[in-house]
Scaffold this motif. Structure first.
Motif, short mmCIF file in Angstrom:
data_model
loop_
_atom_site.label_atom_id
_atom_site.label_comp_id
_atom_site.label_asym_id
_atom_site.label_seq_id
_atom_site.Cartn_x
_atom_site.Cartn_y
_atom_site.Cartn_z
N ALA A 83 -75.17 45.31 -4.07
CA ALA A 83 -76.44 45.42 -4.11
C ALA A 83 -77.41 46.67 -4.59
CB ALA A 83 -76.98 45.23 -2.54
N ILE A 84 -76.45 47.64 -4.71
CA ILE A 84 -77.15 48.78 -5.08
C ILE A 84 -76.55 49.58 -6.26
CG2 ILE A 84 -78.17 49.05 -3.00
CD1 ILE A 84 -76.35 51.40 -2.63
N SER A 85 -75.37 49.17 -6.84
CA SER A 85 -74.63 50.02 -7.75
C SER A 85 -75.46 49.85 -9.08
CB SER A 85 -73.47 49.09 -8.15
OG SER A 85 -73.44 47.85 -8.70
N LYS A 86 -76.42 48.96 -9.43
CA LYS A 86 -77.24 49.01 -10.67
C LYS A 86 -78.08 50.08 -10.55
CE LYS A 86 -80.34 45.45 -9.19
NZ LYS A 86 -80.99 44.09 -9.62
N TYR A 87 -78.49 50.46 -9.17
CA TYR A 87 -79.42 51.66 -9.13
C TYR A 87 -78.69 52.94 -8.94
CZ TYR A 87 -82.33 47.85 -7.80
OH TYR A 87 -82.92 46.64 -7.41
N ASP A 88 -77.42 52.77 -8.46
CA ASP A 88 -76.48 54.02 -8.04
C ASP A 88 -75.41 53.80 -8.20
OD1 ASP A 88 -75.55 56.27 -7.12
OD2 ASP A 88 -76.80 56.95 -5.64
N GLU A 156 -75.91 57.82 10.35
CA GLU A 156 -76.82 58.84 9.55
C GLU A 156 -77.05 58.24 8.42
OE1 GLU A 156 -75.74 63.17 10.35
OE2 GLU A 156 -73.75 61.66 10.00
N ILE A 157 -78.54 58.40 7.77
CA ILE A 157 -78.87 57.88 6.51
C ILE A 157 -78.10 58.48 5.41
CG2 ILE A 157 -80.84 58.14 4.82
CD1 ILE A 157 -82.71 58.11 7.14
N GLU A 158 -77.46 57.63 4.58
CA GLU A 158 -76.49 58.23 3.45
C GLU A 158 -77.48 58.83 2.44
OE1 GLU A 158 -73.55 59.82 2.08
OE2 GLU A 158 -73.01 58.58 3.60
N THR A 159 -78.14 59.92 2.50
CA THR A 159 -78.88 60.55 1.57
C THR A 159 -78.42 60.72 0.11
OG1 THR A 159 -78.64 63.04 2.42
CG2 THR A 159 -80.19 61.61 3.32
N SER A 160 -76.86 60.80 -0.02
CA SER A 160 -76.32 60.82 -1.35
C SER A 160 -76.52 59.71 -2.18
CB SER A 160 -75.00 61.29 -1.31
OG SER A 160 -74.15 60.30 -0.68
N LEU A 161 -76.95 58.74 -1.50
CA LEU A 161 -77.29 57.42 -2.19
C LEU A 161 -78.65 57.36 -2.65
CD1 LEU A 161 -74.64 55.07 -0.61
CD2 LEU A 161 -74.37 56.21 -2.81
N ASN A 163 -82.73 57.13 -3.57
CA ASN A 163 -83.81 57.92 -3.38
C ASN A 163 -83.63 58.47 -1.88
OD1 ASN A 163 -86.14 59.66 -3.39
ND2 ASN A 163 -87.49 57.93 -3.33
N ASN A 164 -82.73 59.55 -1.65
CA ASN A 164 -82.40 59.94 -0.02
C ASN A 164 -81.96 58.66 0.71
OD1 ASN A 164 -82.85 62.82 -0.53
ND2 ASN A 164 -85.08 62.45 -0.61
N GLY A 165 -81.21 57.94 0.02
CA GLY A 165 -80.78 56.85 0.88
C GLY A 165 -81.47 55.47 0.66
N ASN A 166 -82.62 55.58 0.05
CA ASN A 166 -83.64 54.46 0.28
C ASN A 166 -83.82 53.68 -1.35
OD1 ASN A 166 -84.77 54.63 2.66
ND2 ASN A 166 -85.96 56.26 1.90
N ASP A 173 -90.64 44.64 -3.06
CA ASP A 173 -91.55 44.96 -1.82
C ASP A 173 -90.70 45.04 -0.52
OD1 ASP A 173 -91.05 42.52 -1.59
OD2 ASP A 173 -93.19 41.77 -0.96
N PHE A 174 -89.40 45.23 -0.61
CA PHE A 174 -88.67 45.40 0.48
C PHE A 174 -87.81 46.87 0.43
CE2 PHE A 174 -88.03 41.72 3.27
CZ PHE A 174 -89.15 41.08 2.79
N ILE A 175 -87.72 47.78 1.47
CA ILE A 175 -86.98 48.94 1.34
C ILE A 175 -85.79 48.67 2.00
CG2 ILE A 175 -86.90 51.36 1.87
CD1 ILE A 175 -90.09 51.55 1.12
N ALA A 176 -84.76 49.10 1.57
CA ALA A 176 -83.47 49.11 2.44
C ALA A 176 -82.95 50.45 2.49
CB ALA A 176 -82.47 48.33 1.80
N THR A 177 -82.24 51.11 3.57
CA THR A 177 -81.98 52.34 3.64
C THR A 177 -80.24 52.31 3.93
OG1 THR A 177 -83.92 53.01 4.67
CG2 THR A 177 -82.03 54.37 4.80
N ALA A 178 -79.72 52.97 3.05
CA ALA A 178 -78.09 53.03 3.14
C ALA A 178 -77.73 54.04 4.35
CB ALA A 178 -77.51 53.57 1.80
N MET A 179 -77.01 53.44 4.97
CA MET A 179 -76.20 54.51 6.39
C MET A 179 -75.19 54.41 6.63
SD MET A 179 -79.59 53.31 9.10
CE MET A 179 -79.26 55.03 9.97
N ALA A 180 -74.64 55.28 7.20
CA ALA A 180 -73.13 55.44 7.40
C ALA A 180 -72.65 55.99 8.57
CB ALA A 180 -72.36 56.21 6.13
#
Length: 228
Positions: A83-88, A156-161, A163-166, A173-180
């Motif tokens: 899902a997010i590797s192309k961004y991070d 907790e929000i995984e801020t290392s990924l 934009n501060n986890g987002n 138009d959807f926001i997903a937050t990485a958490m761990a």
């Protein structure tokens, strides 16, 4: 109302896996306009280190909701990676650490909206199964309305990924937050009630107990023994 929440290795019950996929797909398409997301990929059905959790009626004829716990093993990427590797791309490094798992594909049908089956009981069962699998780190992507749920379960929000986890996912138009969850053995960040219930399930994965939900009390038959 009475429900059964059971867990099984994905490769052992293809019929229920297909019911899970269809229920999740229908919910995403009809109510959110989302045609495809990475967690809806069907490769997990054939993956020995994916465990499925479903909420069913007591006759096991209806699937009210579900979730999956996938262990990272180098054979099948975690959904959060695709899902997010192309961004991070650093998510691959995180997923490559020993004992990492992901809770993904969490959904419940509109038939049971408001009972807390997804927001309370399925998420609680997902964390319990991840803990039973001795996960060292449990990842998941949360929608804005479920970030609070994740924190309640000890994440907790995984801020290392990102934009501060987002991330913008699965659409712009959807926001997903990485958490761990970083301490499955103690769940130090979890609400006390959730910690107590999760560890009770870990210790007794097969039990029938009344649970309090937003609409009242449910009788929940937990069948979460994954050792078979």
């Amino acid at each position: 109302m009475e429900i059964v929440i059971r867990a099984f290795r994905a490769t052992t019950d293809p019929v229920t896996c297909l019911n899970f996929i269809e229920g999740h797909r229908r919910l995403l398409e009809l109510h959110f306009g989302i045609v495809a997301i990475t967690s809806s990929n069907q490769d997990w059905m054939y993956h020995d280190n994916t465990f499925v959790i479903v909420a069913e009626d007591k006759e096991r004829t209806k699937v009210y909701g579900g979730a999956r716990v996938q262990m990272a093993d180098g054979k099948l990427q975690l959904p959060i990676e695709t899902a997010i590797s192309k961004y991070d791309p650093s998510v691959h490094t995180m997923a490559g650490q020993p004992g990492v798992s992901e809770i993904c594909g969490l959904w419940n049908s509109t038939e049971v909206v408001g009972w807390g089956i997804g927001s309370f009981f399925m998420s609680r069962a997902g964390v319990a199964v991840a803990c039973m699998l001795k996960s060292t780190k449990v990842l998941f992507l949360a929608a804005p309305i479920t970030v609070r749920m994740g924190k309640r379960m000890g994440a907790e929000i995984e801020t290392s990924l990102g934009n501060n986890g987002n991330f913008f996912y699965p659409k712009d138009d959807f926001i997903a937050t990485a958490m761990a969850i970083n301490d499955c053995s103690v769940l130090s960040k979890a609400d006390e009630k959730e910690r107590t219930r999760i560890f009770n399930i870990v210790e007794r994965p097969v039990q029938q107990t009344p649970e309090d939900g937003p609409k009242g009390q449910l009788m929940v038959d937990y069948q979460l023994d994954i050792t078979g």
